[in-house]
Enzyme design. Structure first.
Site, PDB file in Angstrom:
ATOM      1  CB  SER A  19      -0.925  -0.168   1.190  1.00  0.00           C
ATOM      2  OG  SER A  19      -1.642   1.321   1.368  1.00  0.00           O
ATOM      3  CG  MET A  20       2.618   2.078  -3.171  1.00  0.00           C
ATOM      4  SD  MET A  20       4.348   2.031  -2.509  1.00  0.00           S
ATOM      5  CE  MET A  20       5.180   3.212  -3.525  1.00  0.00           C
ATOM      6  N   GLY A  21      -0.455   4.527  -0.068  1.00  0.00           N
ATOM      7  CA  GLY A  21      -1.219   5.765   0.250  1.00  0.00           C
ATOM      8  C   GLY A  21      -1.896   6.445  -0.915  1.00  0.00           C
ATOM      9  CG  ASP A  52       2.321   8.163  -4.008  1.00  0.00           C
ATOM     10  OD1 ASP A  52       2.030   9.183  -4.871  1.00  0.00           O
ATOM     11  OD2 ASP A  52       3.402   8.335  -3.246  1.00  0.00           O
ATOM     12  N   GLY A  53      -1.309   4.935  -4.742  1.00  0.00           N
ATOM     13  CA  GLY A  53      -1.726   3.812  -5.253  1.00  0.00           C
ATOM     14  C   GLY A  53      -1.168   2.485  -4.437  1.00  0.00           C
ATOM     15  N   GLY A  99      -7.317   0.166   4.826  1.00  0.00           N
ATOM     16  CA  GLY A  99      -6.486  -0.738   4.361  1.00  0.00           C
ATOM     17  C   GLY A  99      -7.386  -2.022   4.848  1.00  0.00           C
ATOM     18  CG  ASP A 100      -9.031  -2.759   8.414  1.00  0.00           C
ATOM     19  OD1 ASP A 100      -7.909  -3.181   8.416  1.00  0.00           O
ATOM     20  OD2 ASP A 100      -9.393  -2.097   9.156  1.00  0.00           O
TER      21      ASP A 100
END
Length: 311
Positions: A220-222, A224-225, A251-252
């Protein structure tokens, strides 16, 4: 069927404040309580997508009864094991600038007889399970490598195991059979014991993790996808900009989207699209572990997934 394990659930309480100042009396303008814990968030979003997952883990005391009641209200299948002790409460405080501060209790202790009861029950539940999702920390009393045990059980039963945890719990599990892990950059740095400064660094470290029994490393890049690396390809997910309300549970939600796509035989690209659409929809709403299906459908069409062959 998807089974979701939340070993350490909680009552999640969200406070919205004008400002959060330590040492001062403050009044919350808005308060929301919900059955929480990472796995319960996953299960709630799966339910919103149209799947009714099995929920497992441990609950205790009055807080545990609240969680079981909330699960029942939204139609989730409750297979939690009751234990002594009180299920924890976790706080999320958000100020007017959307800055989030979380306070997480550690939770009750699981005794050996509770663990034995859980394992016996799990054996039956897995007979109808195609995907097992385990999320969050382990409560006191469970061995640190307990997620690794679940991975081995899934390997024997040919069940896809998705693990979303971090730190010592993740490190102790990576030698077991795992279909997918989903660390963010900080979690990947901790796991690989290195600094990650860019996308190339993240891919390089994900390559190294493939030597363990992990089929997919999803990073996970926030804003940035996301990047997913497996033995065949690299997938880069590009997402549109959104207005963020509350990132807790995103995230869940993304795990739920991926698992739902996997269960319904989506292509890997479309699993990633749905994963990110769900995570983004959660971030656009104040509730934790909540998506707007119409938003998800719109975002799904706007998300781009690029595939590269591994060098």
């Amino acid at each position: 069927m998807i089974t979701v394990i939340t070993f350490n659930p909680s009552i999640d309480t969200l406070y919205k404040l004008e400002s959060f100042e330590i040492g001062k009396v403050q009044r919350a303008g808005d308060v929301k309580k919900s059955a929480g814990g990472k796995g319960i968030n996953v299960a709630r979003v799966l339910n919103q997508l149209g799947h009714n997952p099995i929920c497992m883990g441990f609950v205790g005391g009055y807080n545990g009864l609240y969680i079981k009641d909330e699960i029942k209200k939204i139609g989730l299948r409750d297979e939690f094991i009751k234990i002594d002790g009180e299920t924890r409460v976790c706080l999320n405080i958000i100020d007017k600038n959307k800055v989030s501060t979380e306070i997480l209790e550690s939770g009750p202790t699981v005794e050996e007889n509770d663990m034995i009861k859980f394992e016996r029950h799990l054996e039956n539940i897995l007979e109808e399970t195609k995907i097992l999702v385990a999320s969050g920390s382990l409560p006191k009393g469970l061995p640190i490598d307990y997620y690794g045990l679940l991975g081995e059980i899934c390997r024997i039963k040919n069940i896809k195991f998705i693990l979303d945890t971090s730190g010592k719990y993740l490190e102790s599990a990576i030698n077991s059979h795992i279909y997918m892990i989903k660390p963010n950059i900080d979690e990947l740095e901790a796991l690989c014991k290195c600094n990650i400064n860019n996308k190339e660094d993240a891919i390089k470290e994900a390559y190294k993790l493939l030597r363990y029994n992990i089929e997919n490393i999803c990073i996970s890049m926030g804003k940035d996808g996301m990047i997913l690396v497996n033995k065949d390809s690299i997938y880069e997910v590009k997402i549109p900009s959104i207005k963020i309300e509350n990132t807790v549970g995103s995230g869940d939600s993304s795990i739920a989207g991926f698992a739902y796509g996997l269960l319904n035989d989506y292509s890997l690209k479309d699993c990633l699209r749905l994963s990110n659409a769900c995570g983004m929809s959660n971030a656009m709403n104040i509730k934790t572990g909540f998506i707007d299906v119409n938003e998800v459908e719109k975002l799904f069409k706007e998300i781009e997934v690029l595939e590269y062959s591994r060098i």
